[in-house]
Design an enzyme around this catalytic site. Sequence first.
Site, PDB file in Angstrom:
ATOM      1  N   GLY A  25       0.817  -1.200   0.000  1.00 12.15           N
ATOM      2  CA  GLY A  25       0.000   0.000   0.000  1.00 12.15           C
ATOM      3  C   GLY A  25       0.858   1.259   0.000  1.00 12.15           C
ATOM      4  CB  SER A  26       0.116   4.694   1.116  1.00  9.60           C
ATOM      5  OG  SER A  26      -0.952   4.893   0.211  1.00  9.60           O
ATOM      6  CB  THR A  27       4.127   1.374   3.749  1.00  8.78           C
ATOM      7  OG1 THR A  27       4.021   0.150   3.006  1.00  8.78           O
ATOM      8  CG2 THR A  27       3.027   1.404   4.807  1.00  8.78           C
ATOM      9  CG  PHE A  28       6.004   0.775  -2.732  1.00  8.69           C
ATOM     10  CD1 PHE A  28       6.928  -0.166  -2.315  1.00  8.69           C
ATOM     11  CD2 PHE A  28       5.949   1.071  -4.092  1.00  8.69           C
ATOM     12  CE1 PHE A  28       7.772  -0.800  -3.211  1.00  8.69           C
ATOM     13  CE2 PHE A  28       6.794   0.446  -4.992  1.00  8.69           C
ATOM     14  CZ  PHE A  28       7.702  -0.494  -4.554  1.00  8.69           C
TER      15      PHE A  28
ATOM     16  CD  GLU B  51      -2.801   6.063   3.226  1.00  8.00           C
ATOM     17  OE1 GLU B  51      -2.301   5.504   4.200  1.00  8.00           O
ATOM     18  OE2 GLU B  51      -2.556   5.701   2.083  1.00  8.00           O
TER      19      GLU B  51
END
Length: 661
Positions: A327-330, A661
């Site tokens: 997810g957005s942790t990338f 998020e």
Amino acid sequence: MTGLHDNERELHMFRTRLTAVGLFVFICFGLLVARFVWLQVIKHNDYAALAEDNRIAIVPVVPNRGLILDRNGVVLARNYSAYTLEITPSKLQNSMDSVIDELAKLVEIDAKDRKRFKHLLEETRNFESVPIRTRLTDDEVARFTAQRFRFPGVEVQARLFRQYPLGEVASHVIGYIGRINQAEAKAFDGTEDEANYNGTDHIGKEGLEKSYEKVLHGQTGYEEVEKSAGGRAIRTLSRTAATPGSNLILSVDIELQKVIEEAFGEFKGALVAIEPSTGDILAYVSKPGYDPNLFVDGIDTQNWNELNTSPDRPMVNRPLSGTYPPGSTFKPYMALAALEMGFRTPASGFHDPGYFMLGGHKFRDDKPDHGYVDLYRSIVISCDTFYYQLGYEMGIDRIHDFMQQFGFGQLTGIDLEHEKTGVLPSQAWKRDRFKKDRGMQKWQGGDTVSVSIGQGYNNYTPLQLAHAVATLANDGVVMKPHLVKIVEDGATRSRTLTVPKESGRIPLKQENLDFVKRAMVGVNTEPGGTGYRPFLGAGYISAGKTGTAQVVGIKANEKYNAKTIASHLRDNALFIAFAPADKPRIAIAVVVENTGFGSEFAAPIVRKAFDYYLLGKRPTAKDAPPPAPKGDIETMPAEEARAEAGMATHPPGGETPGNKE
């Protein structure tokens, strides 16, 4: 004359017979002498050795298995001695069932003991003893000893047992030992380990108990024991002491581990906490866990079935073998790649329309319009559209090559077995993945767009996510993650560090690293940041990034609604973070399965971990986690749900929903 002639004839016959008998006696005596010479002269040494073997028994002395302790000396795995009642099937004179029935009159043997015995019997060679009861009381030992003569093939043995004092806590780290089965015994044949495991009944099966088996086991010793004709030991003639196994001193802080496991509550998932400067794993959580004590004596059928049929899969080591889209942790790594390769500058920005068009396909953001977004704000508010455009410009192979440096899609080399690599996609990977389906081999622009926000074919272990954020916090200095910090020699007590130095360095510009770290601080400290609320009022400055990853794509023009989706297909919540931001002492990656937003379900767990580790603050009753979401369909590991859904995270046409998020 006739009478005289008969006498002579009889005398002649007598003499002939006497001669024959004498010759026969002489031959027999000669044979006896020859045999005597053969036994006492020619074969003297051989038979003397056999006689000595009958008089002297070589008895193995099993070494004490090494202890497992946490970084502060708390014992996580230890040994204790107890008596067991054991049956050697090959020595029984009556049927097995009748012997057990008679034994049950002297010693308590319940149905579980019988089931476990039969299960162990299937995995044990016929001439080996198998325990029917363990941990006998003194009274039970006395009752059996008085009747021992009635039970040939049954003995009371003093054995060392393994115990895990904390039960389920850190169970996937420690693992467990179990009885050596036929396949394992066969593998020892003809090897150096065959003699060393003589007399040993147990071996490491999972976790550190398995990966450090040879270190923990030690070296078997031997005793020369003189015995009587009846087989009873008379005296010990000589002794070669066993060398105890080495102790493992872990990097894990077991109190931090407890805080985090409690913070998960009923949630399923994984968390790995690492000290960036050393690679020490401070906490390694896989929820749910299991009690390793169940396996020491041989697990009974009921408990085994419960563990293996549970929809929550407690035996799955999620940080090591569970794979999830990040997810957005990338996004922080995408931003760093853009700065390093010159695709963006800190001032780069645009007005976000809330979607990105590629051909006739609309890739939309979860929010219709973020307004003007620059690189810094794209991380703080987690703007998908910014990264759709960026990823498409960079191309998948550039993304692959940069992310590989941080360990995405690579084995970390942790000191546990069965680590999975996950998937760091590239054009070459897709060609190989779909080599039997030519229509799927070509890499599409839409594939890159999905990968750029941590969706698509991205699939990594929580351990890889933690390793990556620890490397980022450590300014690109790579330290191998490890659970065992020190091996303490069982005999000399000398200590050896398992990871004494860095593994390498990623060539990165410090100003680019500092920029991305500042943006991650903004995530947790600025109003509007996706991690702002969970870290409000913290007594330290932390850096983080939330993530919410789809387990399965939804149809075009449909909005995500957790209430209408089966529980095992709901979004995973993720969070990566490190603290303190200026001099990181701890870096964490967490995945909470099938819950929802990373800021709501994953970040609060990290906050509790930071509060304890940095401030010594333990959660109170009001900080208890919410109950896990319930659904009408049983849950399963996220990677299986993705496989069930065909690994698709966006539909072939129409609109693609973004991260939430």
